[in-house]
Design a protein around this motif. Structure first.
Motif, PDB file in Angstrom:
ATOM      1  N   HIS A 321       0.879  -1.312   0.080  1.00  0.00           N
ATOM      2  CA  HIS A 321      -0.071  -0.087  -0.120  1.00  0.00           C
ATOM      3  C   HIS A 321       0.782   1.286  -0.098  1.00  0.00           C
ATOM      4  O   HIS A 321       1.906   1.257   0.686  1.00  0.00           O
ATOM      5  N   ILE A 322       0.189   2.314  -0.632  1.00  0.00           N
ATOM      6  CA  ILE A 322       1.193   3.469  -0.715  1.00  0.00           C
ATOM      7  C   ILE A 322       0.665   4.470   0.135  1.00  0.00           C
ATOM      8  O   ILE A 322       1.159   5.732   0.211  1.00  0.00           O
ATOM      9  N   ARG A 356      -5.752   6.390  -0.827  1.00  0.00           N
ATOM     10  CA  ARG A 356      -5.383   6.599  -2.399  1.00  0.00           C
ATOM     11  C   ARG A 356      -6.198   5.538  -3.149  1.00  0.00           C
ATOM     12  O   ARG A 356      -5.807   5.125  -4.269  1.00  0.00           O
ATOM     13  N   ALA A 357      -7.412   5.344  -2.627  1.00  0.00           N
ATOM     14  CA  ALA A 357      -8.417   4.310  -3.386  1.00  0.00           C
ATOM     15  C   ALA A 357      -7.843   3.102  -3.879  1.00  0.00           C
ATOM     16  O   ALA A 357      -7.812   2.594  -4.842  1.00  0.00           O
ATOM     17  N   GLN A 358      -7.001   2.441  -2.879  1.00  0.00           N
ATOM     18  CA  GLN A 358      -6.224   1.382  -3.313  1.00  0.00           C
ATOM     19  C   GLN A 358      -6.776  -0.003  -2.573  1.00  0.00           C
ATOM     20  O   GLN A 358      -6.850  -0.007  -1.242  1.00  0.00           O
ATOM     21  N   ASP A 389      -7.699   5.511  -9.716  1.00  0.00           N
ATOM     22  CA  ASP A 389      -7.021   6.506 -10.937  1.00  0.00           C
ATOM     23  C   ASP A 389      -6.614   5.531 -11.968  1.00  0.00           C
ATOM     24  O   ASP A 389      -6.719   5.940 -13.120  1.00  0.00           O
ATOM     25  N   GLU A 390      -6.032   4.421 -11.685  1.00  0.00           N
ATOM     26  CA  GLU A 390      -5.716   3.313 -12.585  1.00  0.00           C
ATOM     27  C   GLU A 390      -6.797   3.093 -13.587  1.00  0.00           C
ATOM     28  O   GLU A 390      -6.709   3.072 -14.754  1.00  0.00           O
ATOM     29  N   HIS A 391      -7.786   2.791 -12.773  1.00  0.00           N
ATOM     30  CA  HIS A 391      -9.250   2.256 -13.708  1.00  0.00           C
ATOM     31  C   HIS A 391      -9.467   3.547 -14.481  1.00  0.00           C
ATOM     32  O   HIS A 391     -10.075   3.395 -15.702  1.00  0.00           O
ATOM     33  N   PRO A 406      -8.383  11.637  -6.248  1.00  0.00           N
ATOM     34  CA  PRO A 406      -7.343  10.667  -6.047  1.00  0.00           C
ATOM     35  C   PRO A 406      -7.183  10.684  -4.461  1.00  0.00           C
ATOM     36  O   PRO A 406      -6.498   9.636  -4.151  1.00  0.00           O
ATOM     37  N   GLU A 407      -7.665  11.404  -3.748  1.00  0.00           N
ATOM     38  CA  GLU A 407      -7.520  11.341  -2.200  1.00  0.00           C
ATOM     39  C   GLU A 407      -8.876  10.369  -1.796  1.00  0.00           C
ATOM     40  O   GLU A 407      -8.993  10.458  -0.490  1.00  0.00           O
TER      41      GLU A 407
END
Length: 666
Positions: A321-322, A356-358, A389-391, A406-407
């Motif tokens: 995780h970031i 970060r929506a991960q 964000d990648e999606h 993004p947050e």
């Protein structure tokens, strides 16, 4: 040029790998005897994949596999077949007497022609398995084998653990040692079970311990040096490196340690979530409880906790995780019926999510290992991951859309139960998530292809959603997948997500794993349970087929409602009816936020609060009656998980684990 360690070779023989033009790599076996010139045999020829910088950077022979693994400058890992008995070998021998004799041009040209002939006789092997660009464009710095696993490092700030499946490389997971350590050079395994990460952090050479999560040594050498050597012992350490054409040597004697760790920390910051995986039984040892914790330090930790020793021993640390890990969910726990899992082993599918929506998904397998310190070995395999964000970047015509925040943070996760039924031919698992951007999202996981896909969403709440809880309704009239969500305004909404799940499976089969998110629609029922945010939520089915929904709020109140589910004749979503049979509220049940609540039995509830009180409540006709209150020692309580254990006399004993600024089991 690089030397590659090869098990089984005598001390006077070593393996040398040479990269040449057109991506050709030679495997040479060099034998040295005192007083004689080295003998060189050509053992194999290999072809590296095309890239701009086509040469290898490191290599290692796998023990008892007949395989060679190497990393190249492009960041790829390559697996080649190798044999210790080649059909032909090129051998060159020069006798060195007391004086150094030079080789004439004629003899040198003849030797080169002879070697070229032997090269042509050996086949040029292609890789049997390749992971292209695994470590990015900065290259692979080292590969190593340890206890049946393969480890690779790179200048992308991570090291990876892999294994062989047949003759194919499979990435199990990646590790990020610490923030800022982007240039990882080498891994070293110690006798006490520690894994040392050697690399460069800014202008320092760093030796990082994964066991203590701290620096053991830090040498101010000026930065990343391509030629260096490090040696250490209990009494001293030394680092040799080349800087500006000069050979530098750093040497330091060991200093006595004036500090001693009394109790090692599990995380660097507060623990935000905790889940119990189960128990592992090791013959001759006490039963161990296995937990997973997520923290604000961006890591999740799998740990073993013994009731007798009262010690928590970390088994594995997940660092993908970031941002912070705020939510955990478990699914797919395998038991004795699974052929790949032993009777006393523990297997589960773990979902972790946060900032970060991960979202990340892992397969956990815990087995007994009496030789280890914790008596348990934990294998972690990374299955899939997803970021919003990648999606969004993969969407068509995204310039016409408003980009997602993004947050966005995932506040809560819940696995949708009962999705592997006859209604769903493909073995998908579904996961519901509460999001800070006001949405409730549903994801689908296909383990076979390792894909995690966003399948449905709704922005009904229009404010931060704090909790979600999925439950299954199964009666003679049919089966329904239901979802409960709670937001910061105190509302609790109930959804029927059966139709979106079935439609998502059909769409995923048509488009092969990619789809536009479906609409969840409107909730079937909304209850204003509290005056402010709902911080805890739990649902339990009663013997009569009803559902007890308990929630706790920021205002210290507890709300319990009895929910009835009924189906119409058409078995459509519109025919699913929900009705509240009973509502009970207890204002000011606690003096602070109620961050944990569990329905232990239909007549027994457990609540925990930031006021550090754990309270048992009896649910009766007159409402909630406090039975007992226990003070616990964890400040800033974030979450509670509970489970029951049957005793010999048929009685049940309830356990709970609490997390916040620490971890406690009661």
């Amino acid at each position: 040029l690089s030397w590659a360690p090869r098990p089984g070779l005598p001390p006077s023989t070593a393996a040398l790998l040479v990269s040449g033009p057109d991506g050709e790599m030679l495997w040479l076996e060099v034998t040295y005897c005192p007083g004689q010139a080295p003998q060189v045999r050509l053992m194999g020829r290999y072809l590296l994949p095309p890239c701009r910088q086509r040469w290898h950077t490191c290599a290692a022979f796998l023990p008892q596999e007949g395989l060679l693994i190497c990393g190249d400058r492009r960041g790829s890992l390559l697996l080649f077949p190798c044999s210790s008995s080649p059909g032909q070998a090129a051998e060159s021998t020069s006798i060195i007497n007391g004086n150094t004799d030079s080789v004439s041009e004629d003899s040198g040209s003849k030797l080169c022609n002879k070697q070229e002939g032997f090269k042509e006789a050996l086949p040029l092997e292609a890789p049997v398995s390749m992971l292209f660009g695994l470590h990015g464009k900065t290259g692979v710095t080292s590969v190593a084998c340890h206890k049946g696993y393969i480890y690779s490092t790179g200048r992308d700030g991570v090291y990876r653990q892999l294994r062989l499946q047949g003759q194919q490389l499979e990435v199990l997971r990646k590790h990020r040692p610490c923030k800022g350590l982007q240039w990882i050079e080498e891994l070293r395994f110690t006798a006490n079970g520690d894994l040392l990460v050697l690399g460069f952090h800014a202008d320092n050479f760093v030796v990082w311990s994964t066991k203590t999560s701290g620096n053991l040594h830090c040498v101010p050498c000026g930065g990343g040096h391509r030629s260096w050597s490090y040696w250490s012992s209990p009494s001293a350490e030394a680092l040799a490196f080349i800087k500006c054409g000069d050979v530098m040597l750093y040497h330091r004697e060991a200093e006595p340690c004036e500090q001693q760790v009394l109790l090692a920390s599990l995380h660097g910051r507060e623990i935000a979530c905790v889940r119990r995986v189960g128990v592992v039984e090791v013959p001759g040892h006490a039963v161990l409880n296995i937990f997973v914790t997520g923290s604000e330090d961006t890591t999740a930790c799998v740990l073993a906790l013994s009731e007798h020793s009262r010690a928590a021993v970390p088994l594995a640390r997940l660092s993908d995780h970031i941002s912070s890990v705020r939510a955990l969910a478990l699914a797919g726990s395998a038991g004795p019926g699974d052929k790949s899992v032993g009777d006393k082993d523990l297997s589960a599918l773990l979902f972790s999510a946060g900032g970060r929506a991960q979202i990340s998904c892992y397969q956990l397998l815990c087995t007994g290992d009496p030789a280890s310190e914790s008596t348990v070995a934990c294998q972690v395999v990374h299955v899939a991951s997803h970021r919003l964000d990648e999606h969004w970047e993969r969407k068509k015509n995204r310039h016409k859309l408003v980009k997602m925040d993004p947050e966005t943070r995932y506040m809560s996760l819940s696995v949708v139960p009962g999705t592997s039924t006859e209604q769903l031919p493909t073995p998908w698992k579904f996961l519901a998530a509460a999001c800070s951007d006001g949405s409730v999202r549903v994801f689908g996981l296909l383990e076979a292809t390792r894909k995690l896909v966003l399948v449905a969403e709704s922005f009904h709440h229009q404010r931060c959603v704090l909790k979600v809880e999925a439950f299954l309704y199964t009666q003679a009239g049919g089966e329904r997948h239901l979802l409960c969500s709670a937001a910061t305004d105190g509302s609790v909404a109930f959804w029927d997500i059966t139709s979106p799940i079935v439609d998502a499976v059909d769409a995923l089969q048509r488009v092969e794993g990619e789809m536009e998110p479906l609409a969840l629609g409107a909730p079937l029922l909304t209850v204003m349970a509290h005056s402010c945010g709902v911080n805890s939520l739990h649902i339990r089915e009663t013997a009569e087929g009803h559902y007890l929904v308990a929630s706790g709020s920021d205002d210290g109140s507890i709300h319990v409602c009895l929910l009835e589910v009924a189906l119409g004749r058409g078995e459509a979503v519109a025919d699913t009816c929900l009705r509240i049979l009973e509502r009970v509220a207890r204002p000011c049940a606690h003096a602070a936020h109620v961050t944990g609540i569990r329905v232990l039995r239909p007549d027994l509830l457990l609540s925990a609060s930031v006021d550090q009180r754990l309270t048992l409540w009896r649910r009766g006709p007159g409402g909630l009656e406090a039975l007992s209150t226990t003070l616990f020692h964890v400040p800033d309580l974030a979450e509670v998980d509970c489970w029951e254990v049957g005793e010999a006399g048929g009685d049940l004993r309830y356990y709970c684990v609490l997390c916040g600024q620490g971890l406690e089991m009661l």
